[in-house]
Design a protein around this motif. Structure first.
Motif, PDB file in Angstrom:
ATOM      1  N   MET A   1       0.830  -1.206   0.000  1.00  0.00           N
ATOM      2  CA  MET A   1       0.000   0.000   0.000  1.00  0.00           C
ATOM      3  C   MET A   1       0.862   1.253   0.000  1.00  0.00           C
ATOM      4  SD  MET A   1      -3.334   0.216  -0.188  1.00  0.00           S
ATOM      5  CE  MET A   1      -4.082  -1.172   0.649  1.00  0.00           C
ATOM      6  N   PHE A   2       1.974   1.235   0.740  1.00  0.00           N
ATOM      7  CA  PHE A   2       2.893   2.372   0.765  1.00  0.00           C
ATOM      8  C   PHE A   2       3.424   2.669  -0.634  1.00  0.00           C
ATOM      9  CE2 PHE A   2       7.076   4.272   1.052  1.00  0.00           C
ATOM     10  CZ  PHE A   2       6.927   5.249   2.028  1.00  0.00           C
TER      11      PHE A   2
ATOM     12  N   GLN B   1       2.172   1.696  -3.525  1.00  0.00           N
ATOM     13  CA  GLN B   1       1.062   2.022  -4.424  1.00  0.00           C
ATOM     14  C   GLN B   1       0.781   3.518  -4.433  1.00  0.00           C
ATOM     15  OE1 GLN B   1      -0.880   0.020  -6.403  1.00  0.00           O
ATOM     16  NE2 GLN B   1      -2.386   1.540  -6.967  1.00  0.00           N
ATOM     17  N   PHE B   2       0.717   4.126  -3.266  1.00  0.00           N
ATOM     18  CA  PHE B   2       0.348   5.535  -3.191  1.00  0.00           C
ATOM     19  C   PHE B   2       1.556   6.467  -3.228  1.00  0.00           C
ATOM     20  CE2 PHE B   2      -3.537   3.483  -1.978  1.00  0.00           C
ATOM     21  CZ  PHE B   2      -4.516   4.296  -2.548  1.00  0.00           C
ATOM     22  N   PHE B   3       2.744   5.952  -2.933  1.00  0.00           N
ATOM     23  CA  PHE B   3       3.957   6.727  -3.168  1.00  0.00           C
ATOM     24  C   PHE B   3       4.058   7.049  -4.661  1.00  0.00           C
ATOM     25  CE2 PHE B   3       8.308   7.438  -4.284  1.00  0.00           C
ATOM     26  CZ  PHE B   3       8.880   8.101  -3.204  1.00  0.00           C
ATOM     27  N   ILE B   4       3.758   6.059  -5.488  1.00  0.00           N
ATOM     28  CA  ILE B   4       3.818   6.255  -6.939  1.00  0.00           C
ATOM     29  C   ILE B   4       2.863   7.360  -7.371  1.00  0.00           C
ATOM     30  CG2 ILE B   4       3.333   5.187  -9.179  1.00  0.00           C
ATOM     31  CD1 ILE B   4       4.180   2.497  -7.872  1.00  0.00           C
ATOM     32  N   TRP B   5       1.624   7.285  -6.914  1.00  0.00           N
ATOM     33  CA  TRP B   5       0.614   8.263  -7.334  1.00  0.00           C
ATOM     34  C   TRP B   5       0.986   9.667  -6.844  1.00  0.00           C
ATOM     35  CZ3 TRP B   5      -5.378   7.525  -6.329  1.00  0.00           C
ATOM     36  CH2 TRP B   5      -6.082   8.299  -7.245  1.00  0.00           C
ATOM     37  N   GLY B   6       1.332   9.776  -5.561  1.00  0.00           N
ATOM     38  CA  GLY B   6       1.680  11.080  -5.011  1.00  0.00           C
ATOM     39  C   GLY B   6       2.995  11.623  -5.528  1.00  0.00           C
ATOM     40  N   GLY B   7       3.844  10.733  -6.076  1.00  0.00           N
ATOM     41  CA  GLY B   7       5.166  11.133  -6.526  1.00  0.00           C
ATOM     42  C   GLY B   7       5.207  11.849  -7.858  1.00  0.00           C
TER      43      GLY B   7
ATOM     44  N   ALA C   1      -8.213  -0.921  -7.111  1.00  0.00           N
ATOM     45  CA  ALA C   1      -9.136  -1.967  -6.673  1.00  0.00           C
ATOM     46  C   ALA C   1      -8.378  -3.253  -6.355  1.00  0.00           C
ATOM     47  CB  ALA C   1     -10.189  -2.225  -7.750  1.00  0.00           C
ATOM     48  N   LEU C   2      -7.312  -3.516  -7.101  1.00  0.00           N
ATOM     49  CA  LEU C   2      -6.573  -4.761  -6.908  1.00  0.00           C
ATOM     50  C   LEU C   2      -5.843  -4.797  -5.560  1.00  0.00           C
ATOM     51  CD1 LEU C   2      -5.115  -5.244 -10.499  1.00  0.00           C
ATOM     52  CD2 LEU C   2      -6.884  -6.628  -9.390  1.00  0.00           C
ATOM     53  N   VAL C   3      -5.244  -3.672  -5.135  1.00  0.00           N
ATOM     54  CA  VAL C   3      -4.564  -3.681  -3.835  1.00  0.00           C
ATOM     55  C   VAL C   3      -5.568  -3.877  -2.706  1.00  0.00           C
ATOM     56  CG1 VAL C   3      -2.549  -2.341  -4.551  1.00  0.00           C
ATOM     57  CG2 VAL C   3      -4.566  -1.138  -3.689  1.00  0.00           C
TER      58      VAL C   3
ATOM     59  N   TRP D   1      -0.998   3.290   5.501  1.00  0.00           N
ATOM     60  CA  TRP D   1       0.345   3.305   4.933  1.00  0.00           C
ATOM     61  C   TRP D   1       0.348   3.864   3.516  1.00  0.00           C
ATOM     62  CZ3 TRP D   1       4.862   2.621   7.386  1.00  0.00           C
ATOM     63  CH2 TRP D   1       4.805   2.115   8.682  1.00  0.00           C
ATOM     64  N   GLY D   2      -0.788   3.781   2.835  1.00  0.00           N
ATOM     65  CA  GLY D   2      -0.906   4.420   1.535  1.00  0.00           C
ATOM     66  C   GLY D   2      -0.840   5.936   1.658  1.00  0.00           C
ATOM     67  N   THR D   3      -1.550   6.473   2.637  1.00  0.00           N
ATOM     68  CA  THR D   3      -1.503   7.919   2.879  1.00  0.00           C
ATOM     69  C   THR D   3      -0.091   8.355   3.266  1.00  0.00           C
ATOM     70  OG1 THR D   3      -3.814   7.895   3.618  1.00  0.00           O
ATOM     71  CG2 THR D   3      -2.484   9.797   4.253  1.00  0.00           C
ATOM     72  N   LEU D   4       0.583   7.540   4.070  1.00  0.00           N
ATOM     73  CA  LEU D   4       1.973   7.845   4.437  1.00  0.00           C
ATOM     74  C   LEU D   4       2.878   7.821   3.204  1.00  0.00           C
ATOM     75  CD1 LEU D   4       2.319   5.816   7.771  1.00  0.00           C
ATOM     76  CD2 LEU D   4       2.218   8.301   7.512  1.00  0.00           C
ATOM     77  N   GLY D   5       2.625   6.902   2.287  1.00  0.00           N
ATOM     78  CA  GLY D   5       3.400   6.846   1.050  1.00  0.00           C
ATOM     79  C   GLY D   5       3.254   8.121   0.247  1.00  0.00           C
ATOM     80  N   TRP D   6       2.012   8.624   0.142  1.00  0.00           N
ATOM     81  CA  TRP D   6       1.748   9.872  -0.579  1.00  0.00           C
ATOM     82  C   TRP D   6       2.497  11.023   0.093  1.00  0.00           C
ATOM     83  CZ3 TRP D   6      -2.290  10.549  -4.501  1.00  0.00           C
ATOM     84  CH2 TRP D   6      -2.459  11.883  -4.901  1.00  0.00           C
ATOM     85  N   ILE D   7       2.452  11.081   1.429  1.00  0.00           N
ATOM     86  CA  ILE D   7       3.118  12.141   2.181  1.00  0.00           C
ATOM     87  C   ILE D   7       4.624  12.100   1.962  1.00  0.00           C
ATOM     88  CG2 ILE D   7       3.680  12.948   4.516  1.00  0.00           C
ATOM     89  CD1 ILE D   7       0.848  12.050   5.355  1.00  0.00           C
ATOM     90  N   ILE D   8       5.216  10.923   2.093  1.00  0.00           N
ATOM     91  CA  ILE D   8       6.666  10.776   1.941  1.00  0.00           C
ATOM     92  C   ILE D   8       7.103  11.180   0.536  1.00  0.00           C
ATOM     93  CG2 ILE D   8       8.580   9.132   1.933  1.00  0.00           C
ATOM     94  CD1 ILE D   8       7.536   9.862   4.712  1.00  0.00           C
ATOM     95  N   ALA D   9       6.311  10.843  -0.471  1.00  0.00           N
ATOM     96  CA  ALA D   9       6.650  11.224  -1.846  1.00  0.00           C
ATOM     97  C   ALA D   9       6.764  12.737  -1.971  1.00  0.00           C
ATOM     98  CB  ALA D   9       5.600  10.679  -2.818  1.00  0.00           C
ATOM     99  N   GLY D  10       5.800  13.467  -1.400  1.00  0.00           N
ATOM    100  CA  GLY D  10       5.845  14.930  -1.461  1.00  0.00           C
ATOM    101  C   GLY D  10       7.025  15.505  -0.711  1.00  0.00           C
ATOM    102  N   LEU D  11       7.341  14.928   0.443  1.00  0.00           N
ATOM    103  CA  LEU D  11       8.473  15.413   1.229  1.00  0.00           C
ATOM    104  C   LEU D  11       9.794  15.150   0.510  1.00  0.00           C
ATOM    105  CD1 LEU D  11       7.381  14.280   4.822  1.00  0.00           C
ATOM    106  CD2 LEU D  11       7.191  16.560   3.792  1.00  0.00           C
ATOM    107  N   VAL D  12       9.897  14.005  -0.158  1.00  0.00           N
ATOM    108  CA  VAL D  12      11.098  13.677  -0.920  1.00  0.00           C
ATOM    109  C   VAL D  12      11.317  14.690  -2.038  1.00  0.00           C
ATOM    110  CG1 VAL D  12      12.090  12.008  -2.551  1.00  0.00           C
ATOM    111  CG2 VAL D  12      11.154  11.217  -0.381  1.00  0.00           C
TER     112      VAL D  12
END
Length: 403
Positions: A12-13, A15-21, A112-114, A135-146
């Motif tokens: 999940m991390f 998955q959403f890191f990619i989108w937010g990145g 939907a698959l995840v 953890w998906g939301t955290l992935g999105w956050i980390i992507a922006g911070l990076v």
């Protein structure tokens, strides 16, 4: 946290890191580096909606019947890695657009698959899924911070040199990682064809019967309409903040996801105390206030208005969209709950956002001249639109008790 939960959380991390990145800075990249106009930027963002519209048919007709969810997830992310790398290499909008369209057609079904992989592996999905999804939301956050605080790709000087294209390279690498990682996830075979199952069952068309309920029909229409101003935020927020000189804009925008987590915890309290109608109205009102704050904020003395507008994301999203999903679940019987959720997703991320991105593109282009972009009227338009939807909803939606 047990091993299965850790593996699902990692999935999940990523998955959403990619989108937010890449999605947050897409508008800035297109305008600054590919010289795309407002209409073209709207077209690029609309690919998300086309993906959302096609995804239910893809999942219902193919994924749910013939392939293991984790294998299909891996294949789609591997394809996504290739498309993302080609987006990194694109030098003009005509080359970039078919690539981003292809990418979104591959990426949106993976949302939907995840979920499917997670639900099938958890012993108590209702109680445990939230622990995975956060953890998906955290992935999105980390992507922006990076992007903002490690690489500084969204700094004014870096944008001028085309550094934002590196977001696509970064996400191509993470997509490749998730594609390979997906094949190591626990087997999640398809449910298989069910005897006597109709095409309408597969596509969830039976959920349309909910529209016979007057209150739900009003909510359904309001969901489509409120997504028109929502599109302005996704499409214009990062270009706006960058254009007016806000430093580390992408990193600052992650405050919205932090707010989303906090207000998610408060949502049950509001629903129990105030009911579904007032909670939905609060969500709509937050959209109005957010855009007014954006219209009158600036990068100097008015920066606090912009920060507050970003922080309102938790109320904007949770109090309307998440509470709307809860409301939809309460209106649907057990037999059509999944179909009903698919219907409301189609209405919002599909139809509503598709219209919204088109309108946002036209409005932005209309207020863009050689002298610059007139941001205030651009933000006042969705503020006024959301206010009209709010009033109409307040007058027509009848108060009802949650079941």
């Amino acid at each position: 946290m047990n091993t299965i939960k850790m593996r699902l959380s990692c999935m999940m991390f990523l998955q959403f890191f990619i989108w937010g990145g890449w999605f947050v800075t897409l508008g800035t990249f297109l305008g600054q580096n590919l010289q795309a106009n407002g209409g073209q930027i709207g077209m690029a963002f609309s690919t998300q909606s086309w993906g959302a519209i096609i995804a239910p048919f893809f999942i219902g007709l193919i994924a749910d019947r013939y392939f293991n969810a984790e294998r299909l997830l891996g294949i789609l992310h591997l394809c996504g890695a290739i498309l993302m790398f080609l987006m990194y290499q694109a030098t003009d909008f005509s080359t970039f657009y078919p690539l981003v369209l292809g990418y979104m057609l591959a990426y949106m079904p993976t949302l939907a698959l995840v979920n499917a992989v997670s639900f099938r592996q958890l012993s108590s999905p209702a109680a445990e899924f939230g622990q995975i999804r956060v953890w998906g939301t955290l992935g999105w956050i980390i992507a922006g911070l990076v992007i903002s605080y490690i690489f500084s790709w969204d700094a004014q000087a870096a944008i001028a040199t085309g550094a934002l294209k590196n977001t696509f390279l970064m996400c191509a690498m993470v997509s490749l990682l998730l594609g390979v990682y997906s094949f190591t996830l626990p087997a999640t075979p398809p449910a298989g064809k069910q005897a006597g199952q109709r095409l309408a069952d597969i596509l969830g068309l039976d959920a349309l019967k909910l529209l016979k309920d007057r209150n739900f029909a009003i909510f359904f229409i309001s969901s489509i309409l409120i997504c028109i101003p929502l599109a302005f935020y996704y499409q214009n927020a990062n270009p706006f903040l960058t254009n007016i000189g806000v430093e580390n804009a992408t990193g600052k925008m992650t405050l919205g996801q932090v707010s989303e987590v906090l207000f998610m915890l408060l949502l049950p309290l509001f629903l129990n105390r105030f009911g579904i109608k007032l909670t939905l109205l609060l969500g709509m009102a937050a959209w109005v206030l957010r855009y007014v704050l954006f219209a009158y904020g600036d990068a100097d003395n008015g920066i606090w208005l912009l920060i507050l507008g970003i922080a309102l994301h938790g109320i904007c999203y949770d109090f309307f969209f998440v509470s709307g999903q809860i409301y939809t679940n309460s209106k649907a019987g057990a037999a059509i709950q999944n179909a009903a959720q698919g219907l409301i997703t189609l209405a919002t991320y599909g139809i509503g956002m598709l219209i919204g991105f088109s309108v946002a593109g036209m409005i932005t282009e209309n207020y863009t001249t050689a002298a610059g972009i007139a941001w205030q009227p651009i933000w006042l338009f969705p503020a006024g639109f959301a206010a009209v939807v709010l009033v109409l909803f307040a007058l027509t939606f009848k108060t009802e008790k949650q079941r």
